[in-house]
Design a protein around this motif. Structure first.
Motif, PDB file in Angstrom:
ATOM      1  N   VAL A  42      11.678   9.484   0.027  1.00  0.00           N
ATOM      2  CA  VAL A  42      12.791  10.177   0.675  1.00  0.00           C
ATOM      3  C   VAL A  42      13.989   9.233   0.658  1.00  0.00           C
ATOM      4  N   VAL A  43      15.021   9.614  -0.083  1.00  0.00           N
ATOM      5  CA  VAL A  43      16.208   8.772  -0.240  1.00  0.00           C
ATOM      6  C   VAL A  43      17.375   9.413   0.502  1.00  0.00           C
ATOM      7  N   LEU A  44      17.953   8.665   1.443  1.00  0.00           N
ATOM      8  CA  LEU A  44      19.135   9.115   2.178  1.00  0.00           C
ATOM      9  C   LEU A  44      20.268   8.178   1.786  1.00  0.00           C
ATOM     10  N   SER A  45      21.140   8.642   0.906  1.00  0.00           N
ATOM     11  CA  SER A  45      22.215   7.799   0.376  1.00  0.00           C
ATOM     12  C   SER A  45      23.033   7.186   1.499  1.00  0.00           C
ATOM     13  N   GLY A  46      23.270   5.884   1.404  1.00  0.00           N
ATOM     14  CA  GLY A  46      24.050   5.177   2.398  1.00  0.00           C
ATOM     15  C   GLY A  46      23.250   4.770   3.623  1.00  0.00           C
ATOM     16  N   PHE A  47      22.033   5.281   3.758  1.00  0.00           N
ATOM     17  CA  PHE A  47      21.213   4.946   4.921  1.00  0.00           C
ATOM     18  C   PHE A  47      20.001   4.123   4.517  1.00  0.00           C
ATOM     19  N   GLY A  48      19.173   4.702   3.635  1.00  0.00           N
ATOM     20  CA  GLY A  48      18.007   3.959   3.187  1.00  0.00           C
ATOM     21  C   GLY A  48      16.974   4.857   2.537  1.00  0.00           C
ATOM     22  N   THR A  49      15.798   4.263   2.254  1.00  0.00           N
ATOM     23  CA  THR A  49      14.731   4.959   1.554  1.00  0.00           C
ATOM     24  C   THR A  49      13.415   4.806   2.310  1.00  0.00           C
ATOM     25  N   PHE A  50      12.750   5.936   2.517  1.00  0.00           N
ATOM     26  CA  PHE A  50      11.403   5.941   3.070  1.00  0.00           C
ATOM     27  C   PHE A  50      10.456   6.124   1.894  1.00  0.00           C
ATOM     28  N   LYS A  51       9.387   5.324   1.826  1.00  0.00           N
ATOM     29  CA  LYS A  51       8.424   5.476   0.743  1.00  0.00           C
ATOM     30  C   LYS A  51       7.036   5.106   1.238  1.00  0.00           C
ATOM     31  N   VAL A  52       6.034   5.465   0.436  1.00  0.00           N
ATOM     32  CA  VAL A  52       4.643   5.166   0.762  1.00  0.00           C
ATOM     33  C   VAL A  52       4.162   4.075  -0.187  1.00  0.00           C
ATOM     34  N   VAL A  53       3.510   3.059   0.369  1.00  0.00           N
ATOM     35  CA  VAL A  53       2.955   1.977  -0.439  1.00  0.00           C
ATOM     36  C   VAL A  53       1.454   1.897  -0.198  1.00  0.00           C
ATOM     37  N   SER A  54       0.738   1.390  -1.188  1.00  0.00           N
ATOM     38  CA  SER A  54      -0.698   1.171  -1.042  1.00  0.00           C
ATOM     39  C   SER A  54      -0.933  -0.262  -0.592  1.00  0.00           C
ATOM     40  N   VAL A  55      -1.730  -0.423   0.450  1.00  0.00           N
ATOM     41  CA  VAL A  55      -2.062  -1.740   0.977  1.00  0.00           C
ATOM     42  C   VAL A  55      -3.493  -2.048   0.562  1.00  0.00           C
ATOM     43  N   LYS A  56      -3.709  -3.214  -0.039  1.00  0.00           N
ATOM     44  CA  LYS A  56      -5.043  -3.596  -0.510  1.00  0.00           C
ATOM     45  C   LYS A  56      -5.922  -4.053   0.644  1.00  0.00           C
ATOM     46  N   ASP A  57      -7.245  -4.134   0.398  1.00  0.00           N
ATOM     47  CA  ASP A  57      -8.164  -4.710   1.372  1.00  0.00           C
ATOM     48  C   ASP A  57      -7.692  -6.118   1.716  1.00  0.00           C
ATOM     49  N   LYS A  58      -7.851  -6.489   2.991  1.00  0.00           N
ATOM     50  CA  LYS A  58      -7.331  -7.781   3.404  1.00  0.00           C
ATOM     51  C   LYS A  58      -8.278  -8.418   4.429  1.00  0.00           C
ATOM     52  N   PRO A  59      -8.752  -9.639   4.161  1.00  0.00           N
ATOM     53  CA  PRO A  59      -9.600 -10.314   5.140  1.00  0.00           C
ATOM     54  C   PRO A  59      -8.750 -10.848   6.304  1.00  0.00           C
ATOM     55  N   VAL A  60      -9.241 -10.657   7.532  1.00  0.00           N
ATOM     56  CA  VAL A  60      -8.521 -11.127   8.712  1.00  0.00           C
ATOM     57  C   VAL A  60      -9.487 -11.826   9.665  1.00  0.00           C
ATOM     58  N   ILE A  61      -8.939 -12.612  10.559  1.00  0.00           N
ATOM     59  CA  ILE A  61      -9.726 -13.252  11.613  1.00  0.00           C
ATOM     60  C   ILE A  61      -9.227 -12.702  12.943  1.00  0.00           C
ATOM     61  N   LYS A  69     -13.241 -10.196   9.621  1.00  0.00           N
ATOM     62  CA  LYS A  69     -13.371  -8.780   9.287  1.00  0.00           C
ATOM     63  C   LYS A  69     -12.522  -8.498   8.062  1.00  0.00           C
ATOM     64  N   VAL A  70     -12.718  -7.313   7.492  1.00  0.00           N
ATOM     65  CA  VAL A  70     -11.905  -6.883   6.354  1.00  0.00           C
ATOM     66  C   VAL A  70     -11.208  -5.586   6.747  1.00  0.00           C
ATOM     67  N   VAL A  71      -9.889  -5.606   6.677  1.00  0.00           N
ATOM     68  CA  VAL A  71      -9.112  -4.393   6.905  1.00  0.00           C
ATOM     69  C   VAL A  71      -9.089  -3.646   5.583  1.00  0.00           C
ATOM     70  N   LYS A  72      -9.631  -2.422   5.592  1.00  0.00           N
ATOM     71  CA  LYS A  72      -9.720  -1.647   4.357  1.00  0.00           C
ATOM     72  C   LYS A  72      -8.341  -1.243   3.850  1.00  0.00           C
ATOM     73  N   GLY A  73      -8.249  -1.052   2.545  1.00  0.00           N
ATOM     74  CA  GLY A  73      -7.008  -0.616   1.923  1.00  0.00           C
ATOM     75  C   GLY A  73      -6.602   0.752   2.433  1.00  0.00           C
ATOM     76  N   HIS A  74      -5.317   0.985   2.514  1.00  0.00           N
ATOM     77  CA  HIS A  74      -4.799   2.253   3.008  1.00  0.00           C
ATOM     78  C   HIS A  74      -3.374   2.448   2.508  1.00  0.00           C
TER      79      HIS A  74
END
Length: 90
Positions: A42-61, A69-74
């Motif tokens: 979603v592009v709003l000229s002069g304001f900004g852009t909303f978009k969806v990104v893929s987040v990979k699995d990530k190990p966390v403490i 633990k591992v936070v699953k990709g989403h």
């Protein structure tokens, strides 16, 4: 600014009723949500852009227990401000 404050401001500036301004803002937000759920940008000229990104699995403490633990990709929504908005904030 809260959504209620946005409704009141829009009603005042656009000479709308509070009900009409609420409907306009809610409709806009719902359409942005629908587009993002489909993976569209979603592009709003002069304001900004909303978009969806893929987040990979990530190990966390976990801070309290030091448990690993591992936070699953989403998918996640991201906002990138446009030039005009960046200048206004500076």
């Amino acid at each position: 600014m809260t959504k209620q404050q946005m409704f009141d401001l829009l009603a005042k500036k656009a000479h709308l009723t509070k009900k009409a301004s609420r409907e306009a803002v809610e409709t806009f937000l719902e359409e942005v949500k629908k587009a993002l759920s489909k993976g569209e940008k979603v592009v709003l000229s002069g304001f900004g852009t909303f978009k969806v990104v893929s987040v990979k699995d990530k190990p966390v403490i976990v801070p309290g227990t030091h448990e690993r633990k591992v936070v699953k990709g989403h998918r996640a929504a991201r906002f990138t401000p446009g030039k005009t908005l960046k200048k206004a904030v500076k």
